[in-house]
Design a protein around this motif. Structure first.
Motif, PDB file in Angstrom:
ATOM      1  N   ASP A  41       0.871  -1.183   0.000  1.00 34.65           N
ATOM      2  CA  ASP A  41       0.000   0.000   0.000  1.00 34.65           C
ATOM      3  C   ASP A  41       0.902   1.225   0.000  1.00 34.65           C
ATOM      4  OD1 ASP A  41      -2.701  -0.508  -0.092  1.00 34.65           O
ATOM      5  OD2 ASP A  41      -2.794  -1.096   2.009  1.00 34.65           O
ATOM      6  N   LEU A  42       0.988   1.906  -1.126  1.00 34.71           N
ATOM      7  CA  LEU A  42       1.899   3.053  -1.247  1.00 34.71           C
ATOM      8  C   LEU A  42       1.151   4.351  -0.951  1.00 34.71           C
ATOM      9  CD1 LEU A  42       4.534   4.439  -2.137  1.00 34.71           C
ATOM     10  CD2 LEU A  42       3.776   4.172  -4.509  1.00 34.71           C
ATOM     11  N   HIS A  43       1.681   5.120   0.000  1.00 38.34           N
ATOM     12  CA  HIS A  43       1.108   6.428   0.337  1.00 38.34           C
ATOM     13  C   HIS A  43       2.166   7.490   0.046  1.00 38.34           C
ATOM     14  CE1 HIS A  43      -2.064   4.309   2.623  1.00 38.34           C
ATOM     15  NE2 HIS A  43      -1.075   3.515   2.989  1.00 38.34           N
ATOM     16  N   VAL A  44       1.823   8.503  -0.747  1.00 37.23           N
ATOM     17  CA  VAL A  44       2.827   9.540  -1.058  1.00 37.23           C
ATOM     18  C   VAL A  44       2.372  10.903  -0.512  1.00 37.23           C
ATOM     19  CG1 VAL A  44       3.550   8.279  -3.135  1.00 37.23           C
ATOM     20  CG2 VAL A  44       1.948  10.178  -3.373  1.00 37.23           C
ATOM     21  N   TYR A  45       3.345  11.677  -0.077  1.00 39.28           N
ATOM     22  CA  TYR A  45       3.063  12.993   0.505  1.00 39.28           C
ATOM     23  C   TYR A  45       4.108  14.003   0.045  1.00 39.28           C
ATOM     24  CZ  TYR A  45      -0.078  10.582   3.712  1.00 39.28           C
ATOM     25  OH  TYR A  45      -1.094   9.831   4.235  1.00 39.28           O
ATOM     26  N   GLU A  46       3.659  15.234  -0.177  1.00 39.23           N
ATOM     27  CA  GLU A  46       4.580  16.338  -0.451  1.00 39.23           C
ATOM     28  C   GLU A  46       4.792  17.107   0.854  1.00 39.23           C
ATOM     29  OE1 GLU A  46       5.024  20.104  -3.566  1.00 39.23           O
ATOM     30  OE2 GLU A  46       3.032  19.346  -3.084  1.00 39.23           O
ATOM     31  N   ILE A  47       6.045  17.295   1.223  1.00 39.01           N
ATOM     32  CA  ILE A  47       6.368  17.971   2.487  1.00 39.01           C
ATOM     33  C   ILE A  47       6.904  19.369   2.193  1.00 39.01           C
ATOM     34  CG2 ILE A  47       7.894  17.914   4.507  1.00 39.01           C
ATOM     35  CD1 ILE A  47       7.697  14.958   4.578  1.00 39.01           C
ATOM     36  N   PRO A  48       6.383  20.389   2.867  1.00 45.59           N
ATOM     37  CA  PRO A  48       6.904  21.749   2.660  1.00 45.59           C
ATOM     38  C   PRO A  48       8.339  21.864   3.189  1.00 45.59           C
ATOM     39  CG  PRO A  48       4.817  21.770   3.897  1.00 45.59           C
ATOM     40  CD  PRO A  48       5.302  20.354   3.857  1.00 45.59           C
ATOM     41  N   VAL A  49       9.103  22.754   2.581  1.00 49.99           N
ATOM     42  CA  VAL A  49      10.501  22.958   2.983  1.00 49.99           C
ATOM     43  C   VAL A  49      10.523  23.904   4.198  1.00 49.99           C
ATOM     44  CG1 VAL A  49      12.790  23.716   2.186  1.00 49.99           C
ATOM     45  CG2 VAL A  49      11.277  22.460   0.647  1.00 49.99           C
ATOM     46  N   GLU A  50      10.032  23.369   5.319  1.00 57.14           N
ATOM     47  CA  GLU A  50       9.961  24.129   6.571  1.00 57.14           C
ATOM     48  C   GLU A  50      10.241  23.187   7.740  1.00 57.14           C
ATOM     49  OE1 GLU A  50       6.445  26.583   7.078  1.00 57.14           O
ATOM     50  OE2 GLU A  50       6.210  26.715   4.893  1.00 57.14           O
ATOM     51  N   ILE A  57       4.732  16.822  10.618  1.00 53.41           N
ATOM     52  CA  ILE A  57       4.196  15.910   9.598  1.00 53.41           C
ATOM     53  C   ILE A  57       4.781  14.504   9.730  1.00 53.41           C
ATOM     54  CG2 ILE A  57       4.200  15.398   7.105  1.00 53.41           C
ATOM     55  CD1 ILE A  57       3.919  18.473   6.662  1.00 53.41           C
ATOM     56  N   ILE A  58       6.102  14.391   9.908  1.00 49.84           N
ATOM     57  CA  ILE A  58       6.734  13.058   9.856  1.00 49.84           C
ATOM     58  C   ILE A  58       6.263  12.140  10.995  1.00 49.84           C
ATOM     59  CG2 ILE A  58       8.964  11.840  10.039  1.00 49.84           C
ATOM     60  CD1 ILE A  58      10.065  13.925   8.059  1.00 49.84           C
ATOM     61  N   PRO A  59       6.253  12.604  12.254  1.00 44.21           N
ATOM     62  CA  PRO A  59       5.701  11.719  13.302  1.00 44.21           C
ATOM     63  C   PRO A  59       4.241  11.348  13.021  1.00 44.21           C
ATOM     64  CG  PRO A  59       6.947  13.513  14.284  1.00 44.21           C
ATOM     65  CD  PRO A  59       6.829  13.839  12.823  1.00 44.21           C
ATOM     66  N   GLY A  60       3.489  12.290  12.419  1.00 50.10           N
ATOM     67  CA  GLY A  60       2.086  12.031  12.076  1.00 50.10           C
ATOM     68  C   GLY A  60       1.940  10.907  11.069  1.00 50.10           C
ATOM     69  N   LEU A  61       2.860  10.835  10.104  1.00 48.79           N
ATOM     70  CA  LEU A  61       2.808   9.771   9.090  1.00 48.79           C
ATOM     71  C   LEU A  61       3.071   8.410   9.723  1.00 48.79           C
ATOM     72  CD1 LEU A  61       4.727  11.448   6.110  1.00 48.79           C
ATOM     73  CD2 LEU A  61       2.257  11.139   6.374  1.00 48.79           C
ATOM     74  N   TRP A  62       4.014   8.364  10.650  1.00 46.85           N
ATOM     75  CA  TRP A  62       4.297   7.098  11.351  1.00 46.85           C
ATOM     76  C   TRP A  62       3.084   6.659  12.160  1.00 46.85           C
ATOM     77  CZ3 TRP A  62       7.894   3.603  10.554  1.00 46.85           C
ATOM     78  CH2 TRP A  62       9.009   3.987   9.804  1.00 46.85           C
ATOM     79  N   LYS A  63       2.450   7.625  12.816  1.00 46.61           N
ATOM     80  CA  LYS A  63       1.286   7.305  13.651  1.00 46.61           C
ATOM     81  C   LYS A  63       0.115   6.812  12.790  1.00 46.61           C
ATOM     82  CE  LYS A  63       1.458   9.929  17.264  1.00 46.61           C
ATOM     83  NZ  LYS A  63       1.419  11.221  17.945  1.00 46.61           N
ATOM     84  N   GLU A  64      -0.113   7.503  11.680  1.00 44.37           N
ATOM     85  CA  GLU A  64      -1.285   7.196  10.849  1.00 44.37           C
ATOM     86  C   GLU A  64      -1.168   5.854  10.129  1.00 44.37           C
ATOM     87  OE1 GLU A  64      -3.720   9.035   7.039  1.00 44.37           O
ATOM     88  OE2 GLU A  64      -2.240  10.297   8.050  1.00 44.37           O
ATOM     89  N   HIS A  65       0.016   5.556   9.600  1.00 40.05           N
ATOM     90  CA  HIS A  65       0.144   4.394   8.708  1.00 40.05           C
ATOM     91  C   HIS A  65       0.868   3.191   9.323  1.00 40.05           C
ATOM     92  CE1 HIS A  65      -1.472   6.685   5.380  1.00 40.05           C
ATOM     93  NE2 HIS A  65      -0.591   7.636   5.598  1.00 40.05           N
ATOM     94  N   SER A  66       1.581   3.367  10.442  1.00 37.51           N
ATOM     95  CA  SER A  66       2.460   2.307  10.977  1.00 37.51           C
ATOM     96  C   SER A  66       3.191   1.598   9.833  1.00 37.51           C
ATOM     97  CB  SER A  66       1.650   1.263  11.756  1.00 37.51           C
ATOM     98  OG  SER A  66       0.968   1.880  12.808  1.00 37.51           O
ATOM     99  N   PRO A  67       3.943   2.356   9.029  1.00 36.92           N
ATOM    100  CA  PRO A  67       4.510   1.782   7.809  1.00 36.92           C
ATOM    101  C   PRO A  67       5.647   0.797   8.065  1.00 36.92           C
ATOM    102  CG  PRO A  67       5.211   4.051   8.090  1.00 36.92           C
ATOM    103  CD  PRO A  67       4.274   3.764   9.211  1.00 36.92           C
TER     104      PRO A  67
END
Length: 209
Positions: A41-50, A57-67
């Motif tokens: 299951d591939l999930h892609v995200y664009e991250i702002p340069v901030e 965002i990054i901890p949120g992605l780990w929490k949401e998807h447990s990739p």
């Protein structure tokens, strides 16, 4: 035993500086079209340069998807190959981001280790990909540049205990097309998953006895 679909998250960065179109996000969108096979299951995200956005965002992605794996892709104006980064660095962040901000401490995680290595053997991945006959050269690096790329990588490695990877791509057309970069990412990430699975297989075998 039938395996479930494995979640894999891949991120690219938004525009910054002279990169009005960020090759990393274009390459990730090409990868999305190609996919990573039926069991991923591939999930892609664009991250702002901030910096601050990266930290939320990054901890949120780990929490949401447990990739099973997170792969961050960034552009390097100096790159002429596709580069696999071995580690992320905690200190030395002095460059201002898109919102003219940089961390006051110049570091990613105060009190965190100086460097964190990916659990993935990048040398093994590089060797394997190089035998596939792709029209893209893949190389290795230990310095992701002390800007948002390195910062995101360290943040992710810290969050995931090393289950992250970072790939630098050159700007579009210098020398590779978006399609070439997408195919290279597909091959690289498939090899990373394979290497990760085999190394974990060994670990699990040890734990079961």
């Amino acid at each position: 035993m039938e395996r479930g679909r494995r979640p894999v998250v891949v991120t690219g960065f938004g525009p910054f500086g002279e990169h009005a179109v960020n090759a990393s996000w274009i390459a990730v969108q090409e990868l999305k079209k190609l996919g990573l096979g039926d069991d991923v299951d591939l999930h892609v995200y664009e991250i702002p340069v901030e910096y601050q956005k990266v930290q939320s965002i990054i901890p949120g992605l780990w929490k949401e998807h447990s990739p099973q794996l997170v792969v961050h892709v960034g552009v390097s104006g100096m790159a002429t190959t596709v580069i696999l980064e071995k580690c992320g660095h905690n200190e030395g962040y002095k460059g201002l981001d898109n919102s003219r901000f940089c961390p006051r401490s110049h570091c990613c995680v105060e009190g965190g280790p100086k460097c964190i290595d990916s659990v993935i053997d990048m040398d093994a991945v590089c060797k394997r990909v190089s035998t596939l006959g792709l029209d893209v050269t893949v190389t290795i690096s230990k310095d992701a540049g002390r800007y948002l790329c390195d910062f995101a990588y360290y943040t992710s490695l810290y969050q995931s205990h090393g289950r992250s990877a970072f790939v630098h791509v050159p700007p579009l057309g210098k020398p590779y097309t978006a399609e070439q970069l997408g195919r290279a990412l597909q091959a690289i990430i498939e090899e990373m998953l394979d290497v990760l699975e085999h190394s974990e297989g060994k670990i699990n075998c040890r734990h079961e006895h």
